[in-house]
Scaffold this motif. Sequence first.
Motif, mmCIF file in Angstrom:
data_model
loop_
_atom_site.group_PDB
_atom_site.id
_atom_site.type_symbol
_atom_site.label_atom_id
_atom_site.label_comp_id
_atom_site.label_asym_id
_atom_site.label_seq_id
_atom_site.Cartn_x
_atom_site.Cartn_y
_atom_site.Cartn_z
ATOM 1 N N ARG A 154 -1.945 1.053 -10.283
ATOM 2 C CA ARG A 154 -0.587 1.032 -10.796
ATOM 3 C C ARG A 154 -0.414 -0.112 -11.799
ATOM 4 N NH1 ARG A 154 4.076 3.491 -7.526
ATOM 5 N NH2 ARG A 154 3.566 5.175 -8.938
ATOM 6 N N VAL A 194 -4.633 -0.706 -2.769
ATOM 7 C CA VAL A 194 -5.454 0.268 -2.057
ATOM 8 C C VAL A 194 -6.307 -0.429 -1.011
ATOM 9 C CG1 VAL A 194 -5.625 2.072 -3.798
ATOM 10 C CG2 VAL A 194 -7.144 0.106 -3.915
ATOM 11 N N GLU A 233 -6.301 8.119 -7.046
ATOM 12 C CA GLU A 233 -5.781 7.028 -6.228
ATOM 13 C C GLU A 233 -4.491 7.480 -5.569
ATOM 14 O OE1 GLU A 233 -5.963 2.627 -7.377
ATOM 15 O OE2 GLU A 233 -3.817 3.007 -7.340
ATOM 16 N N HIS A 234 -4.411 7.259 -4.270
ATOM 17 C CA HIS A 234 -3.220 7.663 -3.530
ATOM 18 C C HIS A 234 -2.855 9.126 -3.782
ATOM 19 C CE1 HIS A 234 -2.208 3.795 -1.821
ATOM 20 N NE2 HIS A 234 -2.352 3.213 -2.988
ATOM 21 N N GLU A 273 0.831 -1.196 0.000
ATOM 22 C CA GLU A 273 0.000 0.000 0.000
ATOM 23 C C GLU A 273 0.873 1.256 0.000
ATOM 24 O OE1 GLU A 273 -2.193 0.899 3.445
ATOM 25 O OE2 GLU A 273 -3.690 2.100 2.382
ATOM 26 N N GLU A 297 1.998 2.126 -3.137
ATOM 27 C CA GLU A 297 0.880 2.480 -4.019
ATOM 28 C C GLU A 297 0.545 1.410 -5.063
ATOM 29 O OE1 GLU A 297 1.441 6.464 -5.474
ATOM 30 O OE2 GLU A 297 1.572 7.275 -3.446
#
Lengths: 254, 254
Positions: A70, A59, B109-110, A53, A56
């Motif tokens: 990713r 999630v 995201e992130h 996490e 990244e």
Amino acid sequence: MTENANDRSLKTTVTTLRIIELLRERDGAGVTEIARELDIAPSTAHTHVTTLESQEYVVKEGETYHLGLRFLGLGNFVRTRKRKFGKAEHYTNVLSEESERRSIFTVEEHGRGVYVHTAPGKHGVWTQSTVGKRVYLHSTASGKAILAHMPAERVREIIDRVGLPKETEQTIHDEEALFDELAEIRERGYALNVEEQISGVRAVGAPVLGPDGGVFGALSVAGPSNRMKGEQFDRLTEVLLGIAEELELSIALS
Amino acid sequence: MTENANDRSLKTTVTTLRIIELLRERDGAGVTEIARELDIAPSTAHTHVTTLESQEYVVKEGETYHLGLRFLGLGNFVRTRKRKFGKAEHYTNVLSEESERRSIFTVEEHGRGVYVHTAPGKHGVWTQSTVGKRVYLHSTASGKAILAHMPAERVREIIDRVGLPKETEQTIHDEEALFDELAEIRERGYALNVEEQISGVRAVGAPVLGPDGGVFGALSVAGPSNRMKGEQFDRLTEVLLGIAEELELSIALS
DNA sequence: TAGTGTTTTCGCCTCTCCCGAATACCAGTT
DNA sequence: AACTGGTATTCGGGAGAGGCGAAAACACTA
């Protein structure tokens, strides 16, 4: 058939990858579930998943961890890495239109077939979701088309590595029988899959050779057995072989 | 802004992931190159990369290691994981046709924006290859559209994590200025990007809200500054907002 | 054949990962 | 409110695994 005995693989990396696989299969999972499934301590699973996490790659949605976007970038990268794949995509679509059957472009990797492009048939809701799917080479039309144009030595290596597991009653699971079939495929120019992977489903596959003579991949069309018969089927084969040849040409010229 | 100080991240896993990233950036690399770049011993790089290979995540082509097709499956999985993404793809294509500009669907995201779907403009060779790209939220139209519909607290978290780096002279790099802009965007209903990410390029972005009121993502169109002006531009914005609303509706009904 | 740059193997030491126990958290249930 | 079963999470310590470095294998060139 299964695994490395004495090797120096990184245990940590391997479990990380296992977790990634698990998160895909289960479409997300909690710490306890991961720990139970991979037979590791919950605390260990926790460290792994939080590492992923923080980097990244994963999630957290509520209490469950999911694969992050990713992987979208990575997946897209490998898909577009080779120019040839772009060409293959185009001709896969053409094949799907002309044959009105679902069409697939497959390449070999690590002794397995991988679906690189797929296109639905006429009636097809069936679609994209199978991109990246891994199948056996010995039980699929495209797989056999690929094997037929590999050095025999390499074929033997692959058999050693992945075996010849039976998927249906029709699956070839004898090495000699396979080599006989491969010889036949070479002569004929295309490969058949008569319910060897999934019962009720037949397919035809044609190799796509690179300019160097090596095999680049294979195109195939598949459908329910009753729609893959007779003169209709002969027409199908012709279409397939024609398009495979066009693809070969297009690659050779680029 | 950068990294974890005291955390318990797995060092091994982190370097493995770094290697994966490197193999993507460089489109393959040898052991020495990896070792040099990540500042580790060649032998270490070797163990990592062979582990990845034995797990079939990496392939060796001659002397260089490359990302394998396993990532295709993972990438495809995350893309199709959420139904909503499917809808978004459709409307991204529609937007591209009607606007004749390149169109993107982005989610957060992130703390970053990720391109989930892209479609070329009229003149567009520009295409797929940007799927999975990660961008800043504060310097893009879609990003700002998304931020505008997040709780202020969350926005602040994101700023803390990723900062407000300047990408061009126009990039907003002041927190207060950003919050002012976000308020304006909420009123107006759409976000602008006036050469804040890439000079010479402008974009308009519209948020796509979920039925719960939370923000699901954003649609945007982009083009060269001279083609994003005047009444032509007003029409563009209308098209964008219309399609974004259709997408919202389609999601709410499913 | 010697010479440069690489990849790959292997033993050893240290540091890191893994475990287990303790703690925190969360929803029901009584 | 207190109890309960299920989670996730923190943390210290011990064992074993990962990283390094030296050396060997290998590949290309000169």
